[in-house]
Design an enzyme around this catalytic site. Structure first.
Site, short mmCIF file in Angstrom:
data_model
loop_
_atom_site.label_atom_id
_atom_site.label_comp_id
_atom_site.label_asym_id
_atom_site.label_seq_id
_atom_site.Cartn_x
_atom_site.Cartn_y
_atom_site.Cartn_z
N CYS A 20 23.08 4.23 14.43
CA CYS A 20 23.92 5.02 13.51
C CYS A 20 24.98 5.81 14.27
O CYS A 20 26.05 6.09 13.73
CB CYS A 20 23.05 5.96 12.68
SG CYS A 20 22.03 5.11 11.46
N ASP A 54 -18.57 5.09 -6.62
CA ASP A 54 -17.49 5.01 -7.61
C ASP A 54 -16.77 3.67 -7.64
O ASP A 54 -16.03 3.40 -8.61
CB ASP A 54 -16.45 6.11 -7.33
CG ASP A 54 -17.04 7.50 -7.39
OD1 ASP A 54 -18.05 7.68 -8.10
OD2 ASP A 54 -16.50 8.41 -6.72
N TRP A 75 -14.56 13.09 -15.80
CA TRP A 75 -13.49 13.59 -14.93
C TRP A 75 -13.54 15.10 -14.93
O TRP A 75 -13.73 15.71 -15.99
CB TRP A 75 -12.12 13.12 -15.42
CG TRP A 75 -11.93 11.65 -15.32
CD1 TRP A 75 -12.01 10.75 -16.33
CD2 TRP A 75 -11.59 10.90 -14.14
NE1 TRP A 75 -11.75 9.48 -15.86
CE2 TRP A 75 -11.48 9.55 -14.51
CE3 TRP A 75 -11.38 11.26 -12.81
CZ2 TRP A 75 -11.16 8.55 -13.58
CZ3 TRP A 75 -11.06 10.26 -11.91
CH2 TRP A 75 -10.95 8.93 -12.30
N GLU A 81 23.05 7.30 7.08
CA GLU A 81 24.43 7.43 7.53
C GLU A 81 25.26 6.22 7.14
O GLU A 81 26.43 6.35 6.74
CB GLU A 81 24.48 7.61 9.05
CG GLU A 81 23.76 8.86 9.55
CD GLU A 81 22.34 8.61 9.97
OE1 GLU A 81 21.89 9.19 10.97
OE2 GLU A 81 21.65 7.81 9.28
N SER A 133 -20.19 3.56 8.76
CA SER A 133 -20.90 3.44 10.04
C SER A 133 -21.75 2.18 10.14
O SER A 133 -21.73 1.46 11.15
CB SER A 133 -21.78 4.67 10.28
OG SER A 133 -21.01 5.83 10.38
N LEU A 151 -17.78 13.85 4.21
CA LEU A 151 -16.63 13.45 5.01
C LEU A 151 -15.55 14.53 5.02
O LEU A 151 -14.94 14.80 6.06
CB LEU A 151 -16.06 12.12 4.50
CG LEU A 151 -14.97 11.49 5.36
CD1 LEU A 151 -15.46 11.27 6.79
CD2 LEU A 151 -14.52 10.15 4.75
#
Length: 364
Positions: A88, A204, A174, A56, A226, A300
């Site tokens: 605002c 990785d 990939w 604004e 963990s 996961l």
């Protein structure tokens, strides 16, 4: 609310402006604003970064004296409290606007209708709800954090058409082409935090950073680990921005080494000796996290989905087959009845280069 074609057009423009802050406003919401006088746009603005002027204010500055008796279109209720920037609602009153059209009420309890009430108490006409669905979608994570005390969680996976994320030996780079990998960078850029598991770190050694998009920040990197197996030499600990290691059991030597390498280490144990995923979401919300991108393996990803903590799936499919010996997308308990399937609502399907991206939301 009486909506004209012109109202819809100006609000659509305000939403377009709000999207310019898609990658940069975090942890604030993305907001756009248009000032219209005599059917002509006299000011525009969007919120770019937390701590800087709101949408604004930018629009009113551009409008100048023409803001008097003008209509203001804004995608979120104007704030009415003193934060890092002034309210605002006060700026709109000082400018002398006569009408405010807002897409939605601010879910922040500090505002939540008070901005509208301030304007109406001074004689400003207020209309609410124009293109509300689009405005909510743009700030879905912010809305969830304010209303539910947790961020929006997206789980991202790349797979072959037969649903394999890696070969049996673990090789996965990939599966998708460069266009799809560039698209992932955009999802990272809009996220407040990127979550992965320690198995991905060990396999990785990822950086988990936003590359090729200049957003002036890096999302918080969160490793669920963990037993504190993350090596202090991990690449993600050498990048700009913060890394949070979430463990289930303490080991003073390991935690001290990780802290010395720049990580923050906290403990969220569950009854089964793993990280408590249910406790993770509200914890991240207290740190201003609106959107989480989970980039991990099947274990996961399956844990988030099985615990009903995944709000959205971003799935990339490459036009290839990797066979039934490859690694699956989600590690889930065996199902004995078809009615136990996890239903999905498909939100979007589109080609990204040679690959296909599917966005889906688990049915509750």
């Amino acid at each position: 609310m009486s909506v004209t074609a012109a109202d819809a057009r100006y609000m659509a423009r305000a939403l377009e402006l709000a999207r310019r802050g898609l990658y940069t406003t975090d942890p604030n919401p993305r907001v756009g604003c248009v000032v219209v006088k005599n059917d002509r746009v006299v000011g525009e603005g969007f919120h770019a970064r937390a701590g800087e002027a709101h949408a604004e204010v930018h629009a009113l500055r551009q409008a100048g004296s023409q803001a008097r008796d003008a209509t203001v279109y804004v995608t979120l209720e104007p704030c009415c409290h003193q934060g890092r920037t002034p309210p605002c609602s006060d700026a709109l009153l000082a400018a002398g606007v006569s009408r405010v059209v807002a897409a939605m009420q601010d879910p922040n309890p500090r505002v939540a209708g008070k901005g509208f009430a301030t304007l109406e108490s001074k004689g400003v006409a207020v209309e609410i709800g124009l293109m509300e669905a689009q405005a909510r979608e743009l700030n879905a994570g912010f809305v969830m954090r304010m209303k539910d005390g947790k961020p929006l969680v997206r789980v991202k996976l790349a797979a072959s058409l037969d649903g394999r994320t890696a070969l049996a030996n673990g090789q996965s780079q990939w599966i998708t082409e460069p266009a799809a990998r560039a698209d992932v960078q955009a999802w990272r850029a809009r996220s407040s935090a990127i979550v992965t598991g320690v198995s991905t770190v060990l396999a990785d050694d990822p950086r988990l950073t936003v590359r090729d998009i200049d957003i002036g920040r890096q999302p918080l990197r969160v490793v669920l680990d963990s037993r504190l197996r993350t090596p202090p030499s991990a690449q993600l600990l050498k990048q700009q921005g913060k890394t949070l290691i979430v463990a289930a059991e303490d080991n003073s030597a390991k935690s001290s080494a990780l802290r010395a390498a720049g990580a923050e280490v906290i403990f969220l144990p569950s009854a089964d000796g793993k990280v408590d995923l249910t406790a993770l979401s509200p914890l991240l919300a207290t740190r201003g996290v609106n959107e989480v991108l989970v980039e991990s393996g099947a274990t996961l990803a399956g844990a988030f989905l099985n615990a009903r903590l995944a709000d959205e799936l971003v799935l990339y499919y490459a036009p290839c087959l990797m066979g039934d010996q490859g690694r699956a997308m989600f590690a889930l308990p065996a199902l004995l009845h078809m009615d136990k399937r996890i239903g999905l609502d498909i939100v979007d399907i589109r080609s990204i280069g040679k690959d296909w991206r599917v966005i889906a939301r688990p049915q509750r």
